[in-house]
Write a protein that holds these residues in place. Structure first.
Motif, PDB file in Angstrom:
ATOM      1  N   GLN A  79       0.590  -1.141  -0.193  1.00 20.84           N
ATOM      2  CA  GLN A  79       0.113  -0.057   0.101  1.00 20.84           C
ATOM      3  C   GLN A  79       0.883   1.098  -0.070  1.00 20.84           C
ATOM      4  OE1 GLN A  79      -3.490  -0.522  -0.319  1.00 20.84           O
ATOM      5  NE2 GLN A  79      -2.802  -2.623  -0.155  1.00 20.84           N
ATOM      6  N   SER A  80       2.165   1.013   0.155  1.00 23.64           N
ATOM      7  CA  SER A  80       2.993   2.144   0.189  1.00 23.64           C
ATOM      8  C   SER A  80       4.353   1.947  -0.544  1.00 23.64           C
ATOM      9  CB  SER A  80       3.077   2.601   1.743  1.00 23.64           C
ATOM     10  OG  SER A  80       4.310   3.781   1.823  1.00 23.64           O
ATOM     11  N   PRO A  81       5.085   2.936  -1.108  1.00 25.12           N
ATOM     12  CA  PRO A  81       6.213   2.668  -1.596  1.00 25.12           C
ATOM     13  C   PRO A  81       7.576   3.045  -0.692  1.00 25.12           C
ATOM     14  CG  PRO A  81       5.693   4.955  -2.026  1.00 25.12           C
ATOM     15  CD  PRO A  81       4.456   4.454  -1.445  1.00 25.12           C
ATOM     16  N   PHE A  82       7.070   3.309   0.568  1.00 23.67           N
ATOM     17  CA  PHE A  82       8.200   3.797   1.578  1.00 23.67           C
ATOM     18  C   PHE A  82       8.685   2.336   2.325  1.00 23.67           C
ATOM     19  CE2 PHE A  82       5.515   7.505   1.296  1.00 23.67           C
ATOM     20  CZ  PHE A  82       6.565   8.286   1.025  1.00 23.67           C
ATOM     21  N   TYR A  83      10.106   2.436   2.449  1.00 28.73           N
ATOM     22  CA  TYR A  83      10.543   1.076   2.918  1.00 28.73           C
ATOM     23  C   TYR A  83      10.206   0.723   4.194  1.00 28.73           C
ATOM     24  CZ  TYR A  83      14.133   3.466   5.902  1.00 28.73           C
ATOM     25  OH  TYR A  83      14.647   4.261   6.878  1.00 28.73           O
ATOM     26  N   ASN A  84       9.905   1.743   5.023  1.00 29.21           N
ATOM     27  CA  ASN A  84       9.494   1.313   6.458  1.00 29.21           C
ATOM     28  C   ASN A  84       8.322   0.762   6.565  1.00 29.21           C
ATOM     29  OD1 ASN A  84       8.377   3.732   5.686  1.00 29.21           O
ATOM     30  ND2 ASN A  84       8.561   4.740   7.816  1.00 29.21           N
ATOM     31  N   GLU A  85       7.172   1.251   5.434  1.00 28.29           N
ATOM     32  CA  GLU A  85       5.986   0.749   5.597  1.00 28.29           C
ATOM     33  C   GLU A  85       5.950  -0.693   5.047  1.00 28.29           C
ATOM     34  OE1 GLU A  85       3.350   3.740   4.253  1.00 28.29           O
ATOM     35  OE2 GLU A  85       3.973   5.149   5.661  1.00 28.29           O
ATOM     36  N   ILE A  86       6.425  -0.882   3.711  1.00 27.76           N
ATOM     37  CA  ILE A  86       6.815  -2.209   3.061  1.00 27.76           C
ATOM     38  C   ILE A  86       7.222  -3.160   4.146  1.00 27.76           C
ATOM     39  CG2 ILE A  86       8.158  -3.264   1.509  1.00 27.76           C
ATOM     40  CD1 ILE A  86       8.021  -1.021  -0.056  1.00 27.76           C
ATOM     41  N   SER A  87       8.093  -2.992   4.854  1.00 27.34           N
ATOM     42  CA  SER A  87       8.747  -4.083   6.120  1.00 27.34           C
ATOM     43  C   SER A  87       7.897  -4.173   7.223  1.00 27.34           C
ATOM     44  CB  SER A  87       9.983  -3.357   6.546  1.00 27.34           C
ATOM     45  OG  SER A  87       9.771  -2.375   7.392  1.00 27.34           O
ATOM     46  N   LEU A  88       6.839  -3.059   7.465  1.00 30.07           N
ATOM     47  CA  LEU A  88       5.864  -3.319   8.326  1.00 30.07           C
ATOM     48  C   LEU A  88       4.785  -4.321   7.803  1.00 30.07           C
ATOM     49  CD1 LEU A  88       4.391  -2.879  10.960  1.00 30.07           C
ATOM     50  CD2 LEU A  88       3.416  -0.930  10.261  1.00 30.07           C
ATOM     51  N   GLN A  89       4.396  -3.982   6.496  1.00 30.88           N
ATOM     52  CA  GLN A  89       3.413  -4.801   5.854  1.00 30.88           C
ATOM     53  C   GLN A  89       3.841  -6.283   5.622  1.00 30.88           C
ATOM     54  OE1 GLN A  89       1.692  -3.137   2.468  1.00 30.88           O
ATOM     55  NE2 GLN A  89       0.539  -4.917   1.801  1.00 30.88           N
ATOM     56  N   PHE A  90       5.421  -6.407   5.507  1.00 25.25           N
ATOM     57  CA  PHE A  90       5.807  -7.717   5.488  1.00 25.25           C
ATOM     58  C   PHE A  90       5.735  -8.544   6.728  1.00 25.25           C
ATOM     59  CE2 PHE A  90       9.753 -10.400   6.278  1.00 25.25           C
ATOM     60  CZ  PHE A  90       9.618 -11.372   5.260  1.00 25.25           C
ATOM     61  N   ARG A  91       5.985  -7.711   7.922  1.00 24.99           N
ATOM     62  CA  ARG A  91       5.705  -8.349   9.400  1.00 24.99           C
ATOM     63  C   ARG A  91       4.287  -8.717   9.381  1.00 24.99           C
ATOM     64  NH1 ARG A  91       6.097  -4.524  14.498  1.00 24.99           N
ATOM     65  NH2 ARG A  91       3.991  -4.837  14.336  1.00 24.99           N
ATOM     66  N   ASP A  92       3.516  -7.861   9.029  1.00 27.64           N
ATOM     67  CA  ASP A  92       1.831  -8.300   9.246  1.00 27.64           C
ATOM     68  C   ASP A  92       1.491  -9.328   8.537  1.00 27.64           C
ATOM     69  OD1 ASP A  92       1.699  -5.968  10.946  1.00 27.64           O
ATOM     70  OD2 ASP A  92       0.950  -4.834   9.270  1.00 27.64           O
ATOM     71  N   TYR A  93       2.221  -9.574   7.286  1.00 28.11           N
ATOM     72  CA  TYR A  93       1.831 -10.661   6.313  1.00 28.11           C
ATOM     73  C   TYR A  93       2.147 -11.911   6.852  1.00 28.11           C
ATOM     74  CZ  TYR A  93       2.998 -14.184   2.883  1.00 28.11           C
ATOM     75  OH  TYR A  93       3.075 -15.285   1.931  1.00 28.11           O
ATOM     76  N   LEU A  94       3.499 -12.007   7.576  1.00 23.58           N
ATOM     77  CA  LEU A  94       3.981 -13.150   8.382  1.00 23.58           C
ATOM     78  C   LEU A  94       2.843 -13.522   9.645  1.00 23.58           C
ATOM     79  CD1 LEU A  94       7.868 -12.937   8.116  1.00 23.58           C
ATOM     80  CD2 LEU A  94       6.126 -13.972   6.503  1.00 23.58           C
ATOM     81  N   ASN A  95       2.643 -12.428  10.268  1.00 23.63           N
ATOM     82  CA  ASN A  95       1.649 -12.736  11.315  1.00 23.63           C
ATOM     83  C   ASN A  95       0.360 -13.352  10.833  1.00 23.63           C
ATOM     84  OD1 ASN A  95       3.689 -11.953  13.391  1.00 23.63           O
ATOM     85  ND2 ASN A  95       2.949  -9.863  13.217  1.00 23.63           N
ATOM     86  N   ARG A  96       0.053 -12.999   9.728  1.00 18.63           N
ATOM     87  CA  ARG A  96      -1.351 -13.289   9.207  1.00 18.63           C
ATOM     88  C   ARG A  96      -1.428 -14.764   8.436  1.00 18.63           C
ATOM     89  NH1 ARG A  96      -2.076  -9.255   6.566  1.00 18.63           N
ATOM     90  NH2 ARG A  96      -1.711 -10.297   4.272  1.00 18.63           N
ATOM     91  N   GLU A  97      -0.050 -14.902   7.758  1.00 18.51           N
ATOM     92  CA  GLU A  97      -0.166 -16.124   6.497  1.00 18.51           C
ATOM     93  C   GLU A  97       0.695 -17.034   6.852  1.00 18.51           C
ATOM     94  OE1 GLU A  97      -2.711 -16.108   4.461  1.00 18.51           O
ATOM     95  OE2 GLU A  97      -3.333 -13.946   4.649  1.00 18.51           O
ATOM     96  N   GLN A  98       1.661 -16.912   7.808  1.00 20.28           N
ATOM     97  CA  GLN A  98       2.790 -17.653   8.049  1.00 20.28           C
ATOM     98  C   GLN A  98       2.668 -18.315   9.360  1.00 20.28           C
ATOM     99  OE1 GLN A  98       4.823 -18.888   5.686  1.00 20.28           O
ATOM    100  NE2 GLN A  98       4.007 -17.733   3.834  1.00 20.28           N
ATOM    101  N   GLN A  99       1.714 -18.817   9.923  1.00 21.41           N
ATOM    102  CA  GLN A  99       1.585 -19.345  10.999  1.00 21.41           C
ATOM    103  C   GLN A  99       2.454 -20.577  11.216  1.00 21.41           C
ATOM    104  OE1 GLN A  99      -0.045 -18.057  14.053  1.00 21.41           O
ATOM    105  NE2 GLN A  99      -0.205 -16.285  12.440  1.00 21.41           N
ATOM    106  N   ALA A 100       2.659 -21.423  10.373  1.00 18.63           N
ATOM    107  CA  ALA A 100       3.417 -22.502  10.491  1.00 18.63           C
ATOM    108  C   ALA A 100       4.976 -22.333  10.754  1.00 18.63           C
ATOM    109  CB  ALA A 100       3.321 -23.562   9.085  1.00 18.63           C
ATOM    110  N   VAL A 101       5.111 -21.205  10.123  1.00 13.59           N
ATOM    111  CA  VAL A 101       6.757 -20.507  10.146  1.00 13.59           C
ATOM    112  C   VAL A 101       6.717 -20.175  11.670  1.00 13.59           C
ATOM    113  CG1 VAL A 101       8.508 -19.179   9.478  1.00 13.59           C
ATOM    114  CG2 VAL A 101       7.123 -20.443   7.841  1.00 13.59           C
TER     115      VAL A 101
END
Length: 245
Positions: A79-101
């Motif tokens: 949703q954003s081109p800024f690196y800090n917001e992309i990294s936050l979205q990556f963290r949110d993605y792992l918390n939401r979609e990568q429960q096995a990991v």
């Protein structure tokens, strides 16, 4: 008569083709050019994520870390081109979609949160305040009180995964007036008292009520002793905007 696809449709097809590495999504674009665009974007996002989470990257198997980034790139729409917001979205993605990991590496969620917090503290605009002749307890700047099951705030890139052992603790993180990120381990009572202060100024009566809620067996003298220790501690850290003595 065949109508031309509108710009938004072509844009969506282009993005989908890049995320999925699928030239069939946009046949009018040469496969080599599509791969070039994909590599450029993926390399940028990988760089953003690697720079924010160097410790997590060093602890996980390299192939797993790369696969997590590839999956994020393919499945998420940033949703954003800024690196800090992309990294936050990556963290949110792992918390939401990568429960096995996260179950396989139970310390990972806390480590990602802490590493992102360091970036946030380094980039956020902060103000410092002082209240004269006020009876309110107010902090001079924003602080964060965090409770962890693992001491992720002590970990370094290159450490062994065998060292990732539980050690429950509470910490306070903030950026001081010299723009240095500070982290301090808190006694549980301090953490209980500073948490409401991190949200809003508090009166002595309000802080006493917090202690009464957690420690109903204490007497008035014990409550006051804890508040006195809190005042001394916050003043030592230059975090209290009023003098209580």
């Amino acid at each position: 008569m065949q109508t031309k696809p509108d710009f938004q449709q072509v844009q969506q097809q282009f993005c989908q083709a890049i995320r999925q590495a699928d030239p069939a999504q946009l046949p009018q674009l040469q496969a080599e050019r599509l791969q070039l665009y994909r590599e450029l974007l993926l390399n940028n996002i990988t760089s953003f994520i690697d720079n924010v989470y160097p410790i997590a990257k060093s602890l996980l198997p390299e192939t797993l870390w790369q696969q997590l980034i590839y999956d994020f790139f393919a499945q998420e729409q940033c949703q954003s081109p800024f690196y800090n917001e992309i990294s936050l979205q990556f963290r949110d993605y792992l918390n939401r979609e990568q429960q096995a990991v996260l179950e396989q590496y139970p310390w990972l969620a806390e480590l990602l949160q802490y590493e992102w917090l360091e970036l946030y503290l380094d980039t956020i605009e902060l103000s410092y305040s002082t209240l004269e002749n006020s009876k309110q307890w107010q902090l001079t700047t924003q602080v964060w009180v965090l409770v962890y099951q693992y001491p992720v705030y002590q970990w370094q890139a290159g450490m062994s995964i065998d060292e990732c052992q539980p050690q429950p603790s509470a910490i306070m993180a903030w950026r001081d007036v010299q723009d240095q990120i500070r982290v301090d381990v808190l006694h549980p009572v301090m953490a209980i008292l500073i948490e409401p202060l991190s949200q809003a100024p508090q009166s002595t009566e309000q802080l006493t009520q917090v202690l009464e809620q957690y420690f109903p067996q204490w007497n008035v003298k014990q409550y006051q002793q804890q508040l006195d220790e809190l005042a001394v501690y916050l003043q030592q850290q230059n975090l209290l905007s009023m003098s209580l003595f």
